[in-house]
Design a protein around this motif. Structure first.
Motif, PDB file in Angstrom:
ATOM      1  N   SER A  31      11.034  45.630  40.599  1.00 15.03           N
ATOM      2  CA  SER A  31      10.072  44.846  41.402  1.00 15.03           C
ATOM      3  C   SER A  31      10.802  43.821  42.264  1.00 15.03           C
ATOM      4  CB  SER A  31       9.074  44.137  40.489  1.00 15.03           C
ATOM      5  OG  SER A  31       8.415  45.066  39.664  1.00 15.03           O
ATOM      6  N   ALA A  38      12.705  42.525  34.632  1.00 13.32           N
ATOM      7  CA  ALA A  38      12.999  43.474  33.542  1.00 13.32           C
ATOM      8  C   ALA A  38      14.040  44.494  34.012  1.00 13.32           C
ATOM      9  CB  ALA A  38      11.712  44.128  33.061  1.00 13.32           C
ATOM     10  N   THR A  39      13.583  45.612  34.622  1.00 16.38           N
ATOM     11  CA  THR A  39      14.569  46.557  35.169  1.00 16.38           C
ATOM     12  C   THR A  39      15.139  46.048  36.486  1.00 16.38           C
ATOM     13  OG1 THR A  39      12.957  47.773  36.506  1.00 16.38           O
ATOM     14  CG2 THR A  39      13.253  48.505  34.226  1.00 16.38           C
ATOM     15  N   GLY A  40      14.413  45.103  37.117  1.00 16.05           N
ATOM     16  CA  GLY A  40      14.822  44.607  38.429  1.00 16.05           C
ATOM     17  C   GLY A  40      14.180  45.379  39.578  1.00 16.05           C
ATOM     18  N   ASP A  53       8.446  35.088  40.123  1.00 14.72           N
ATOM     19  CA  ASP A  53       7.951  36.095  39.174  1.00 14.72           C
ATOM     20  C   ASP A  53       8.515  35.714  37.809  1.00 14.72           C
ATOM     21  OD1 ASP A  53       7.229  38.345  37.687  1.00 14.72           O
ATOM     22  OD2 ASP A  53       7.645  39.731  39.323  1.00 14.72           O
ATOM     23  N   ARG A  65       4.178  47.564  38.078  1.00 18.03           N
ATOM     24  CA  ARG A  65       5.116  48.549  37.574  1.00 18.03           C
ATOM     25  C   ARG A  65       4.338  49.712  36.994  1.00 18.03           C
ATOM     26  NH1 ARG A  65       9.711  46.903  33.262  1.00 18.03           N
ATOM     27  NH2 ARG A  65       7.978  47.298  31.852  1.00 18.03           N
TER      28      ARG A  65
END
Ligand code: PRP
Length: 213
Positions: A142, A138-140, A134, A107
């Motif tokens: 990745s 988090a934000t999605g 994983d 990221r």
């Protein structure tokens, strides 16, 4: 406000909470962190594989013949570098015939956008079921990038296996891929200004590989 999403599975188990609590704590050392990741990945994989397809399999026991059952799908484990590496071995213990295909994504610290840096998926011959490994969603970004890559490869069934997720990340992935099952130990409420999960566990890659500072 929308109700719970059917594709999201939060494992409800005392051992999950026990190991996750230790995983989050800053008193946990890298060797302990890796051990907790292994235990949680194993429990998550057990949950995420409960609907795998099976086929009958004839065997001879020491006493007689019988028809047992074996998994019939081809399975791919897709660890997202780096932090996903810590989840491979325990899941491979449960699925020893699985293929392992690494995806390199990090990221960008300024933009929080995923950057691809490694993929060696072969043309054609996709697996039947892929488990993306994983520890953090988090934000999605990745996870969506990994899902895009596996969808292009032609994988018909993809599951996301993460130790913790932010609610925002779950929403982002589910908007784009509503059919993708997401298996997590916990959903945390917030992302901070740097897009870190709060309360979270810090940076799983750094804590796994002892690369902080
Ligand atoms: C972390 C984590 C995920 C990603 C989640 O990796 O392991 O891959 O961030 O964030 P997102 O949902 O907002 O995309 P990181 O970029 O820190 O790389 P690393 O594993 O090499 O430390």
């Amino acid at each position: 406000m929308s109700g719970p999403r059917p594709n999201v599975h939060v494992v409800d188990h005392p051992l999950m909470r026990h190991h996750l609590t230790h995983l989050r704590s800053c008193e946990t050392t890298p060797i302990q962190f890796r051990a907790h990741v292994r235990r949680l990945a194993s429990l998550l994989a057990y949950e995420a594989t409960q609907d795998l397809e099976e086929k009958p399999h004839e065997i001879q026991t020491p006493l007689t013949t019988m028809t047992g059952s074996v998994v019939s799908s081809t399975i791919g484990l897709i660890p997202i570098l780096r932090a996903g590496l810590g989840m491979v071995e325990p899941v491979l213990d449960l699925l020893p015939d699985a293929q392992v295909w690494h995806l390199g994504l990090y990221r960008n610290e300024e933009t929080a956008q995923p950057v691809h840096y490694y993929s060696k998926l072969p043309p054609g011959q996709p697996v039947d079921v892929a488990l993306i490994l994983d520890p953090m969603l988090a934000t999605g970004g990745s996870a969506i990038a990994a899902l895009d890559t596996l969808t292009r490869w032609g994988v018909p069934r993809i599951k996301l296996v993460s130790i913790i997720a932010a609610q925002a990340g779950i929403e982002a992935v589910s908007e784009v891929y509503p059919q993708t099952d997401i298996h997590v130990c916990a959903v945390d409420p917030e992302l901070n200004a740097s897009k870190f999960i709060v309360p979270g566990l810090g940076d799983a890659g750094d804590r796994t590989f002892n690369t902080v500072g």
